[in-house]
Design a protein around this motif. Structure first.
Motif, PDB file in Angstrom:
ATOM      1  N   ASN A 229       0.821  -1.211   0.000  1.00 50.89           N
ATOM      2  CA  ASN A 229       0.000   0.000   0.000  1.00 50.89           C
ATOM      3  C   ASN A 229       0.854   1.261   0.000  1.00 50.89           C
ATOM      4  N   GLU A 230       1.875   1.274   0.831  1.00 51.74           N
ATOM      5  CA  GLU A 230       2.756   2.444   0.899  1.00 51.74           C
ATOM      6  C   GLU A 230       3.445   2.661  -0.447  1.00 51.74           C
ATOM      7  N   ALA A 231       3.942   1.584  -1.037  1.00 51.19           N
ATOM      8  CA  ALA A 231       4.600   1.692  -2.343  1.00 51.19           C
ATOM      9  C   ALA A 231       3.608   2.186  -3.401  1.00 51.19           C
ATOM     10  N   LEU A 232       2.409   1.660  -3.395  1.00 52.66           N
ATOM     11  CA  LEU A 232       1.376   2.066  -4.346  1.00 52.66           C
ATOM     12  C   LEU A 232       1.022   3.546  -4.153  1.00 52.66           C
ATOM     13  N   HIS A 233       0.879   3.957  -2.909  1.00 46.95           N
ATOM     14  CA  HIS A 233       0.526   5.344  -2.595  1.00 46.95           C
ATOM     15  C   HIS A 233       1.617   6.313  -3.046  1.00 46.95           C
ATOM     16  N   VAL A 234       2.873   5.925  -2.874  1.00 47.49           N
ATOM     17  CA  VAL A 234       3.993   6.783  -3.248  1.00 47.49           C
ATOM     18  C   VAL A 234       4.174   6.838  -4.765  1.00 47.49           C
ATOM     19  N   ARG A 235       4.133   5.683  -5.397  1.00 43.48           N
ATOM     20  CA  ARG A 235       4.413   5.602  -6.839  1.00 43.48           C
ATOM     21  C   ARG A 235       3.267   6.070  -7.717  1.00 43.48           C
ATOM     22  N   THR A 236       2.064   5.623  -7.391  1.00 41.99           N
ATOM     23  CA  THR A 236       0.905   5.948  -8.228  1.00 41.99           C
ATOM     24  C   THR A 236      -0.274   6.336  -7.332  1.00 41.99           C
ATOM     25  N   PRO A 237      -0.231   7.545  -6.774  1.00 40.40           N
ATOM     26  CA  PRO A 237      -1.289   7.953  -5.838  1.00 40.40           C
ATOM     27  C   PRO A 237      -2.690   7.929  -6.451  1.00 40.40           C
ATOM     28  N   GLN A 238      -2.797   8.192  -7.743  1.00 40.41           N
ATOM     29  CA  GLN A 238      -4.125   8.161  -8.363  1.00 40.41           C
ATOM     30  C   GLN A 238      -4.670   6.733  -8.400  1.00 40.41           C
ATOM     31  N   ARG A 239      -3.826   5.756  -8.718  1.00 41.67           N
ATOM     32  CA  ARG A 239      -4.275   4.354  -8.708  1.00 41.67           C
ATOM     33  C   ARG A 239      -4.655   3.937  -7.287  1.00 41.67           C
ATOM     34  N   PHE A 240      -3.867   4.353  -6.307  1.00 38.70           N
ATOM     35  CA  PHE A 240      -4.162   4.073  -4.900  1.00 38.70           C
ATOM     36  C   PHE A 240      -5.565   4.585  -4.561  1.00 38.70           C
ATOM     37  N   ARG A 241      -5.837   5.824  -4.939  1.00 38.88           N
ATOM     38  CA  ARG A 241      -7.141   6.414  -4.638  1.00 38.88           C
ATOM     39  C   ARG A 241      -8.249   5.703  -5.410  1.00 38.88           C
ATOM     40  N   THR A 242      -8.014   5.411  -6.679  1.00 39.43           N
ATOM     41  CA  THR A 242      -9.024   4.738  -7.500  1.00 39.43           C
ATOM     42  C   THR A 242      -9.404   3.387  -6.906  1.00 39.43           C
ATOM     43  N   LEU A 243      -8.403   2.613  -6.484  1.00 38.48           N
ATOM     44  CA  LEU A 243      -8.689   1.308  -5.898  1.00 38.48           C
ATOM     45  C   LEU A 243      -9.504   1.442  -4.614  1.00 38.48           C
ATOM     46  N   HIS A 244      -9.151   2.414  -3.785  1.00 38.65           N
ATOM     47  CA  HIS A 244      -9.918   2.620  -2.551  1.00 38.65           C
ATOM     48  C   HIS A 244     -11.325   3.137  -2.849  1.00 38.65           C
ATOM     49  N   ASP A 245     -11.462   3.990  -3.861  1.00 41.64           N
ATOM     50  CA  ASP A 245     -12.803   4.446  -4.255  1.00 41.64           C
ATOM     51  C   ASP A 245     -13.659   3.268  -4.721  1.00 41.64           C
ATOM     52  N   ARG A 246     -13.070   2.379  -5.500  1.00 34.66           N
ATOM     53  CA  ARG A 246     -13.811   1.197  -5.975  1.00 34.66           C
ATOM     54  C   ARG A 246     -14.190   0.299  -4.805  1.00 34.66           C
ATOM     55  N   ALA A 247     -13.269   0.150  -3.853  1.00 37.91           N
ATOM     56  CA  ALA A 247     -13.559  -0.673  -2.676  1.00 37.91           C
ATOM     57  C   ALA A 247     -14.694  -0.053  -1.863  1.00 37.91           C
ATOM     58  N   ALA A 248     -14.672   1.261  -1.694  1.00 36.32           N
ATOM     59  CA  ALA A 248     -15.736   1.947  -0.947  1.00 36.32           C
ATOM     60  C   ALA A 248     -17.079   1.743  -1.643  1.00 36.32           C
ATOM     61  N   ALA A 249     -17.090   1.851  -2.963  1.00 40.20           N
ATOM     62  CA  ALA A 249     -18.337   1.643  -3.722  1.00 40.20           C
ATOM     63  C   ALA A 249     -18.813   0.196  -3.590  1.00 40.20           C
ATOM     64  N   TYR A 250     -17.878  -0.744  -3.635  1.00 42.94           N
ATOM     65  CA  TYR A 250     -18.232  -2.160  -3.476  1.00 42.94           C
ATOM     66  C   TYR A 250     -18.891  -2.393  -2.116  1.00 42.94           C
ATOM     67  N   TYR A 251     -18.285  -1.863  -1.053  1.00 41.16           N
ATOM     68  CA  TYR A 251     -18.837  -2.085   0.283  1.00 41.16           C
ATOM     69  C   TYR A 251     -20.123  -1.293   0.517  1.00 41.16           C
ATOM     70  N   GLU A 252     -20.278  -0.182  -0.161  1.00 41.52           N
ATOM     71  CA  GLU A 252     -21.546   0.549  -0.069  1.00 41.52           C
ATOM     72  C   GLU A 252     -22.667  -0.290  -0.671  1.00 41.52           C
ATOM     73  N   ALA A 253     -22.411  -0.896  -1.817  1.00 42.07           N
ATOM     74  CA  ALA A 253     -23.408  -1.773  -2.446  1.00 42.07           C
ATOM     75  C   ALA A 253     -23.690  -2.983  -1.562  1.00 42.07           C
ATOM     76  N   CYS A 254     -22.658  -3.544  -0.959  1.00 40.53           N
ATOM     77  CA  CYS A 254     -22.839  -4.680  -0.044  1.00 40.53           C
ATOM     78  C   CYS A 254     -23.675  -4.273   1.167  1.00 40.53           C
ATOM     79  N   GLN A 255     -23.410  -3.082   1.677  1.00 40.32           N
ATOM     80  CA  GLN A 255     -24.120  -2.590   2.858  1.00 40.32           C
ATOM     81  C   GLN A 255     -25.615  -2.455   2.579  1.00 40.32           C
ATOM     82  N   GLU A 256     -25.952  -2.014   1.384  1.00 38.81           N
ATOM     83  CA  GLU A 256     -27.359  -1.831   1.035  1.00 38.81           C
ATOM     84  C   GLU A 256     -28.121  -3.148   1.026  1.00 38.81           C
ATOM     85  N   LYS A 257     -27.435  -4.248   0.703  1.00 36.81           N
ATOM     86  CA  LYS A 257     -28.086  -5.560   0.615  1.00 36.81           C
ATOM     87  C   LYS A 257     -28.007  -6.355   1.914  1.00 36.81           C
ATOM     88  N   ALA A 258     -27.058  -6.000   2.771  1.00 34.97           N
ATOM     89  CA  ALA A 258     -26.771  -6.800   3.964  1.00 34.97           C
ATOM     90  C   ALA A 258     -27.688  -6.431   5.129  1.00 34.97           C
TER      91      ALA A 258
END
Length: 149
Positions: free
Chosen positions: A78-107
């Motif tokens: 994570n640290e390496a990803l955040h340092v090298r490609t901060p936009q990819r780091f953010r994109t992956l976390h945004d996708r994860a947040a969206a995934y868990y938001e969708a899961c939360q709505e059904k759970a």
């Protein structure tokens, strides 16, 4: 120090093919993962096969929820990803947040709370300010609920 961590992460991932590297990054962004979560972060790119390949690595461990990258290894990737490609780091976390938001709505019950906690975690990692605002909204909702009950 960040460069040292990035270099160490590279050393630990020696032998990982360039095709597998995005899967390792996605798996490391998630605190635990299953095929569905991996597919959400990787746009569904052959998640079943990637999950099967990830489970073979020595720093991947089983959890009740699926698999997880060993904590120390996860932090380094994570640290390496955040340092090298901060936009990819953010994109992956945004996708994860969206995934868990969708899961939360059904759970329901404990599963809903787990999804809410993961959503908050990933929102905070993607953008700390937005994560704090989400936390405040959750805390205010909880306080209103407690006052009414």
């Amino acid at each position: 120090m960040p460069k040292v961590v990035a270099d160490l992460a590279d050393r630990l991932l020696e032998g990982v093919s360039q095709e597998m590297r995005p899967a390792f990054e996605a798996a490391a962004v998630l605190r635990y993962f299953n095929v569905d979560a991996l597919a959400a972060l990787l746009d569904g790119d052959n998640a079943e096969a990637l999950y099967a390949e990830l489970r073979r690595w020595p720093f991947i461990r089983s959890r009740r929820e699926g698999l997880a990258v060993h904590d120390t290894m996860r932090e380094m990737i994570n640290e390496a990803l955040h340092v090298r490609t901060p936009q990819r780091f953010r994109t992956l976390h945004d996708r994860a947040a969206a995934y868990y938001e969708a899961c939360q709505e059904k759970a329901t019950g404990d599963e809903r709370e787990r999804c809410a906690a993961e959503r908050l975690y990933h929102h905070t990692c993607a953008d700390e300010s937005n994560g704090v605002h989400l936390f405040q909204a959750i805390a205010e909702e909880f306080a209103r609920y407690r006052m009414m009950n």
